[in-house]
Motif scaffolding. Structure first.
Motif, PDB file in Angstrom:
ATOM      1  N   THR A 226       0.811  -1.216   0.000  1.00  0.00           N
ATOM      2  CA  THR A 226       0.000   0.000   0.000  1.00  0.00           C
ATOM      3  C   THR A 226       0.843   1.263   0.000  1.00  0.00           C
ATOM      4  N   ARG A 227       2.097   1.137   0.413  1.00  0.00           N
ATOM      5  CA  ARG A 227       2.972   2.317   0.427  1.00  0.00           C
ATOM      6  C   ARG A 227       4.087   2.234  -0.599  1.00  0.00           C
ATOM      7  N   GLY A 240       0.570   2.019  -9.470  1.00  0.00           N
ATOM      8  CA  GLY A 240      -0.041   0.967 -10.261  1.00  0.00           C
ATOM      9  C   GLY A 240       0.412  -0.393  -9.771  1.00  0.00           C
ATOM     10  N   TYR A 241      -0.506  -1.360  -9.744  1.00  0.00           N
ATOM     11  CA  TYR A 241      -0.203  -2.645  -9.136  1.00  0.00           C
ATOM     12  C   TYR A 241       1.064  -3.253  -9.748  1.00  0.00           C
ATOM     13  N   GLY A 242       2.003  -3.566  -8.886  1.00  0.00           N
ATOM     14  CA  GLY A 242       3.231  -4.215  -9.312  1.00  0.00           C
ATOM     15  C   GLY A 242       4.228  -3.301  -9.997  1.00  0.00           C
ATOM     16  N   SER A 243       3.891  -2.011 -10.158  1.00  0.00           N
ATOM     17  CA  SER A 243       4.827  -1.104 -10.839  1.00  0.00           C
ATOM     18  C   SER A 243       6.131  -0.960 -10.078  1.00  0.00           C
ATOM     19  N   TRP A 244       6.090  -1.245  -8.798  1.00  0.00           N
ATOM     20  CA  TRP A 244       7.264  -1.091  -7.942  1.00  0.00           C
ATOM     21  C   TRP A 244       8.032  -2.397  -7.778  1.00  0.00           C
ATOM     22  N   ARG A 245       7.610  -3.454  -8.482  1.00  0.00           N
ATOM     23  CA  ARG A 245       8.312  -4.737  -8.364  1.00  0.00           C
ATOM     24  C   ARG A 245       9.622  -4.699  -9.138  1.00  0.00           C
ATOM     25  N   ILE A 279      10.587   1.493  -3.235  1.00  0.00           N
ATOM     26  CA  ILE A 279      10.552   2.772  -3.942  1.00  0.00           C
ATOM     27  C   ILE A 279      11.408   2.604  -5.189  1.00  0.00           C
ATOM     28  N   LYS A 280      10.765   2.226  -6.267  1.00  0.00           N
ATOM     29  CA  LYS A 280      11.488   1.922  -7.496  1.00  0.00           C
ATOM     30  C   LYS A 280      11.904   3.221  -8.175  1.00  0.00           C
ATOM     31  N   ALA A 281      13.200   3.412  -8.308  1.00  0.00           N
ATOM     32  CA  ALA A 281      13.717   4.650  -8.877  1.00  0.00           C
ATOM     33  C   ALA A 281      14.704   4.373  -9.998  1.00  0.00           C
TER      34      ALA A 281
END
Length: 957
Positions: A226-227, A240-245, A279-281
Motif C-alpha cells: 500500500t505504500r 499501479g499494481y506491481g509497478s514497484w516490483r 521505492i522503485k527509482a
C-alpha cells in the motif's frame, strides 16, 4: 528479460558492457558566474529539467512558476512545494534559459535550472501533454555531453549508474541450498540478535532501488504494497499494481539483506521484523536520474518511512558539480529532497562506491555521463560529490571482506574489500564481498544469488538502524546514527588497520547483538510520594513521617514490564506492566504501612528508605534496561519536630543535602584537546533516579554517555565542547543534583575509533594527528623491559632487549624463592579460582597458556571503557607485557617453556591498555574492575599505573 548488468545505475560489483563513442565535457559554469542556468542545447530533443526556486520560496510562488512552463514550450512534471523544486519536460533546445527568463520577468527568484540527464528522454517517458512548437532535430553524429542530441542510454551499449560496477561479473545464482549463506549476517550476529526477547516497535525501511520482489518466500509479509511506489517514469509517483516490483535483481538483493525472514530457509536479514517499502527509482535501463531520486525521497518523507537505504549512485554523473549549470540543478533538487527527508526525522544510509577510490579527494572521473555510449575520459571533478552518499548528513558505508574465509564469520578479522571506496568521510564499514541474498524468483530459479559491492554493505547498516528504531521508537534519524557511531566503536578492533593509507573504517563495525543488548530504553521512575490518612500527596525524599500508618505510591514511565516497591523492608508491592512502548505510566501503592516498628526502643527517630525497581522490556540477561530509584525519609515519634539523626551505623548512605553542592570541576579545554572523555562522579549514595537525571543532563549538552556505573554513582561521557565540564556542572546544580567531581580522563584528545561524538573533519584530523604524535605511555610496570610494539606502560617499542629467552635449563629463581613447585606437590583440594589480569593483551595461543584463559570471562575495556568480549579485542598480539604477566601467574607445569606460580588457576584477560600508545586511562580501569566484580573473578593483578598521571592529585580539577 535480460539480466545483463550493462544497464545498472547501482553501486554493486556487477557486469557492464560499454560501447565506443566520443563525448566532450560540458562547460565548467554558466557565462554569468552568478547564475546556475544551463545554456541552450545545440539541438532540440526531448529532455527533462530540474527547476529550483531560491530558498524560501513558498507554495504560491511555485504555483506561479508552474503556470509559466507552457510559455517556455514545456510540460510540468512532478512538483514539490515543500522544497521549492519542480521538474519539467520540453523539446525546446532553449527551454532552460527561456523558463529562467520567464521566471525572472515574473519576479520569481531562481537558484538553478538545468537538464537531469545527457541522453534524450525516451519516447516511453514522453509526458501526456505534448509540447507545441519545435520539432525534434536530427540526432548529431557526434554526441556532446550536456546536449540533447546525444544517443539515449536505452539505444546504446553505455554503462549505466556511474559505472559503479566491475565488468563481466554478474550476480551468481546459488546452485543448491548448501550454497546459500550470508556470511555478513553471521558476522553481525543477526540470528542471535533476532532471538533477543524484546518488543519491537513498528519500523519502516524505504528501499530506493530497482524494486522488490514481494512474492519471494524469504520476504513474505515484509513489503507494504500500500505504500510502495514507482518513480521510474519522469519522477512521477505511480502506485499501479506491481509497478514497484523488481525487474532486475538488485533491489530484491538489498531487501533480503535488510529484512529477510528468520524462517530456516535461505538467508537471515539483519532486521527481520522491519516493514519494507519498495521505492522503485530505476528505469528499464537501470538508470536513476535526479527526478526519480527526488521523487523517492519525497515519497519516503511523506509515507511514514523511518530509514532509507540507497545502494546506488545517481545518474548520469558519478560526481556532481554544484557550480556546473549542466549539473547543479539536478544536484540541488536531489540534495533538497534528502535534506527534507532528514528534517522529517529519516535516517539516510548510502553506499560509498566501488571504484577503489578516495572519496575525500576526487580528482578525475572517466565513467560519466552514464547514459552515453562512451563516458568522458579524465573529466575534472575536484569539488564535486557523489549523490546520495556524500550529501550532508548521509551515512556512507564501505565494504568489507573476510581476511580468513576459513575462520567463522563471527570471529574473523575484516578488511576493506579491494573494490570499496575509502576515505575519512566514511561512516561505517559492513560486509560487502560475496554476499548471498534474495533475488526475483521469476529470473533466478533458486531465488538466491551472490554478488559484491558497497551496495551490499549499506543494507547491513540499514538493518542495524532499523533495529535501533524498533527499540527506540521516538528516535530521529540523527539520534539513530549517533547511537550507531557509539556502538560501532565497540567492535572497531575487528577491522584490519589499513597499511596503504586507505582509511575505510569510519566509526567502526556494528554487531547486531550489541545493538539489541546495549543502550536499551529504560523505564523511568517518575513519582515517589507518600500521604498520611487522606491528606495530600507529598514528595517522599527527605520527608519526616509519623511513627504510624503511612501510604506510599510510586509510578514509572514505559517501557516497563514490572514495577516493584519495597518500603523499608516492611512490605513490598508489585505490578506487571504491558511490556509495550508508549503506554501510560504504571503505578503501585502500599496502603497504610505502620512505620512504628522501625523505631528502636528508646529512640525518637530513625532513617529509612523506600526502594523502587523498574524492569525494562528486554529480557536478555545482558540487556542494560533495568533501572530504579530510592528515597530516604525519617520516621519520628514527633513529626512536628525535624530531627537531625546520625546516619545508621549499618547504612553508609549519606542523604543528599537539600541544597545541591558543586564539586571539583575542571575548567574549559583547549580546542586542540577535543573531543574529550570526562568522568562524572556523583556523591556516595546517589540514587538511581538522580544518576539517570545527571546522565540525561550530559546528553542534553550534546555529550555521548559511554559507560554507566549507578552502583557507585559514576559515568563517563564524551563531548566535543570545550566548556563541557563547567557547563555540565552548572546544569547539574540547576537541576538540584550534587556532584563530587567532573573532569577529563586524559590530556590528549580522543581520536581514532574512540572518537564517537559528531565532530567536523578538521577537529577529527587534528585529534588523530595528536594521537599519532603522542609519546608512548609508561604505565605498565615492566622496569626496563622493552616490548616489541606493545607501546604500553613502561614497555617501549623496539626489540625485546630486556627479555631474555629461557633456555629451560632450570626453573626461574622466583618460583624457587616462593617454593611454588613444592606447593603444587601438596595433596589438597583446590577450589576453582579465576585471576583477572588487568593489563595489555594476553596471547592464549602460547602453548604454556593453552586452556588457561577463560574466554567467557575475558574482555577488552580499551575503547572508551566499554566492555567488548570479542577475542580479537582482548587478544591482539603486538604486545607482550600482559602475556608475560599471565605466564608468571598460571603457565602450565608441563615440562615445556616456563612454569607459573599456580597452574591450577584460570586466567581472565582484561585488556585495559589502549591500542594506540598503550595508555591505561581511568575509563578503561574502572571498566576492568567492575567487570571483574560482576563475572566471578576472585583476584585481580594490576602491573601498571593509571595514565595520564603518574601521581594523581585528589584536589586538582
Amino acid at each position: 528479460m535480460r539480466r545483463n548488468a550493462a544497464r545498472i545505475g547501482l553501486v554493486g560489483v556487477l557486469a557492464l558492457s560499454m560501447g565506443v563513442a566520443t563525448a566532450t565535457a560540458p562547460p565548467a559554469r554558466a557565462d554569468d558566474p552568478a547564475s546556475l542556468i544551463a545554456p541552450a542545447r545545440s539541438g532540440a530533443g526531448l529532455m527533462n529539467y530540474a527547476i529550483n526556486l531560491s530558498p524560501g520560496a513558498g507554495p504560491a510562488e511555485l504555483e506561479r512558476a508552474l503556470a509559466l512552463v507552457p510559455s517556455a514550450h514545456g510540460v510540468a512534471l512532478a512538483s514539490y512545494p515543500q522544497i521549492g523544486t519542480f521538474f519539467a519536460q520540453s523539446e525546446s533546445a532553449s527551454f532552460a534559459p527561456d523558463i529562467a527568463e520567464a521566471l525572472a520577468g515574473a519576479g520569481i527568484k531562481v537558484h538553478s535550472v538545468g537538464p537531469t540527464r545527457v541522453a534524450p528522454v525516451p519516447e516511453g517517458e514522453r509526458a501526456a501533454a505534448s509540447t507545441p512548437g519545435d520539432k525534434p532535430a536530427p540526432e548529431p553524429t557526434s554526441p556532446q555531453s550536456g546536449q540533447g542530441g546525444a544517443q539515449s542510454g536505452p539505444q546504446s551499449g553505455a554503462p549505466a549508474g556511474g559505472t559503479n560496477s566491475v565488468r563481466d561479473h554478474d550476480a551468481t545464482e546459488a546452485e543448491g541450498a548448501e550454497d546459500i549463506s550470508n556470511w555478513g549476517a553471521a558476522a553481525m550476529s543477526a540470528r542471535e540478535a533476532g532471538a533477543v526477547p524484546v518488543a519491537h516497535a513498528p519500523v519502516t525501511v524505504g528501499v530506493i532501488d530497482t524494486g522488490i520482489d514481494d512474492m519471494h518466500p524469504d520476504l513474505a509479509g515484509r513489503v507494504d504494497q500500500t505504500r510502495s511506489v514507482s518513480c521510474a517514469a519522469n519522477g512521477i509517483a505511480s502506485q499501479g499494481y506491481g509497478s514497484w516490483r523488481d525487474d532486475y535483481f538488485h533491489g530484491t538483493h538489498v531487501a533480503g539483506i535488510i529484512a529477510a525472514n528468520h524462517n530456516s530457509i535461505g538467508i537471515d536479514g539483519i532486521a527481520p521484523q522491519a516493514t519494507l517499502v519498495s521505492i522503485k527509482a530505476a528505469n528499464s535501463e537501470q538508470l536513476m536520474y535526479p527526478e526519480y531520486v527526488t521523487c523517492g525521497f519525497m515519497w519516503a518523507a511523506g509515507h511514514g518511512v523511518d530509514i532509507v537505504n540507497n545502494s546506488y549512485s545517481m545518474d548520469p554523473w558519478m560526481y556532481w558539480s554544484p557550480t556546473d549549470p549542466e549539473q547543479a540543478a539536478g544536484l540541488e533538487a536531489a540534495s533538497r529532497s534528502i535534506a527534507y527527508a532528514q528534517g522529517r526525522g529519516l535516517a539516510v544510509i548510502a553506499s560509498a562506491g566501488n571504484e577503489g577510490a578516495d572519496n575525500d579527494n576526487p580528482t578525475t572521473d572517466s565513467a560519466s555521463p552514464t547514459d552515453l555510449d562512451t563516458p568522458i575520459k579524465d573529466r575534472p571533478v575536484a569539488g564535486s560529490i557523489r549523490v546520495p552518499g556524500q550529501v550532508a548528513g548521509v551515512s556512507q558505508v564501505s565494504a568489507l571482506k573476510r581476511v580468513d574465509e576459513e575462520t567463522k564469520p563471527e570471529w574473523t578479522t575484516l578488511a576493506r574489500a579491494d573494490f570499496s571506496n575509502y576515505g575519512t568521510t566514511i561512516d561505517f564499514a559492513a560486509p560487502g564481498e560475496g554476499i548471498y541474498s534474495t533475488v526475483p524468483t521469476s529470473q533466478y530459479a533458486s531465488g538466491y544469488a551472490k554478488t559484491s559491492g558497497t551496495s551490499m554493505a549499506a543494507p547491513h547498516i540499514t538493518g542495524i538502524a532499523a533495529l535501533i528504531k524498533a527499540t527506540h521508537p521516538a528516535f530521529t534519524g540523527a539520534q539513530i546514527v549517533d547511537l550507531m557511531r557509539k556502538q560501532a566503536a565497540i567492535d572497531y578492533t575487528r577491522l584490519d588497520a589499513p597499511t596503504d593509507g586507505k582509511e575505510y573504517r569510519g566509526h567502526g563495525f556494528i554487531n547486531a547483538l550489541t545493538t539489541m543488548r546495549r543502550d536499551q530504553l529504560r523505564p523511568t521512575v517518575t513519582t515517589l510520594e507518600y500521604r498520611v490518612g487522606k491528606g495530600e500527596w507529598k514528595n517522599l525524599d527527605g520527608a519526616v513521617l509519623p511513627a504510624g500508618p503511612v501510604t506510599f505510591y510510586a509510578s514509572a514511565a514505559s517501557p516497563i514490564s514490572h514495577l516493584h516497591m519495597d518500603v523499608a523492608g516492611l512490605t513490598g508491592v508489585d505490578r506487571d506492566g504491558s511490556g509495550k512502548y508508549g503506554d501510560d505510566e504504571l503505578g503501585v501503592s502500599a496502603e497504610n504501612v505502620d512505620l512504628s516498628s522501625l523505631l528502636p526502643e528508646g529512640a525518637d527517630s530513625v532513617t529509612a528508605r523506600v526502594q523502587v525497581s523498574a524492569t525494562g522490556i528486554n529480557f536478555d540477561r545482558q540487556a542494560d534496561d533495568d533501572t530504579g530509584r530510592e528515597a530516604t525519609f525519617t520516621v519520628s515519634r514527633d513529626p512536628a519536630v525535624v530531627p537531625q539523626p546520625a546516619p545508621d551505623s549499618a547504612d553508609n548512605t549519606v542523604p543528599a543535602p537539600a541544597t545541591p553542592t558543586a564539586g571539583i570541576t575542571a575548567p574549559a579545554r583547549a580546542a586542540e584537546q577535543l573531543p574529550a572523555n570526562y568522568a562524572v562522579n556523583l556523591p556516595k549514595g546517589a540514587d538511581k533516579a538522580t544518576f539517570e537525571r545527571a546522565a540525561a543532563q550530559a546528553s542534553f549538552l550534546g555529550g555521548l554517555v559511554l559507560a554507566r556505573y549507578p552502583q557507585f554513582g559514576t559515568f563517563f561521557v564524551q563531548s566535543a565542547s570545550a566548556s563541557f565540564s563547567p557547563d555540565l556542572g552548572a546544569a547539574l546544580i540547576k537541576e538540584g543534583i550534587s556532584y563530587d567531581s567532573i573532569g577529563p580522563t586524559r590530556q590528549a584528545p580522543v581520536g581514532g575509533n574512540e572518537a564517537v561524538v559528531p565532530v567536523d573533519y578538521a577537529t577529527l584530523a587534528r585529534a588523530n594527528a595528536a594521537l599519532a604524535a603522542s609519546p608512548k605511555a609508561n604505565g605498565a610496570q615492566a622496569g626496563g623491559v622493552q616490548d616489541g610494539g606493545a607501546q604500553a606502560g613502561g614497555v617501549q617499542g623496539g626489540d625485546e632487549a630486556g627479555v631474555t629467552p629461557d633456555p629451560q635449563t632450570s626453573n626461574g629463581w622466583h618460583l624457587q624463592a616462593l617454593r611454588a613447585l613444592e606447593a603444587q606437590g601438596v595433596d589438597v583440594m583446590r577450589a576453582p579460582v579465576t585471576v583477572g589480569v588487568m593489563d595489555q593483551s594476553i596471547d592464549d595461543t602460547v602453548p604454556d597458556l593453552a586452556g588457561q584463559v577463560d574466554h567467557s570471562k575475558s574482555v577488552a575495556c580499551n575503547v572508551n571503557g566499554i566492555p567488548n568480549q570479542d577475542p580479537a579485542a582482548w587478544r591482539w598480539d603486538d604486545a607482550t607485557h600482559g602475556t608475560h604477566v599471565a605466564g608468571s601467574i598460571a603457565a602450565k607445569h608441563d615440562g615445556v617453556g616456563v612454569d607459573g606460580v599456580n597452574p591450577t588457576l584460570t586466567i581472565a584477560a582484561i585488556n585495559v591498555a589502549s591500542r594506540n600508545g598503550g595508555y591505561f586511562y581511568p575509563e578503561y580501569v574502572v571498566c576492568g574492575f567492575v567487570w571483574a566484580a560482576e563475572h566471578g573473578i576472585s583476584v585481580t593483578n594490576g602491573s601498571y599505573y593509571v595514565n595520564p598521571w603518574k601521581y594523581w592529585m585528589p584536589g586538582d580539577p
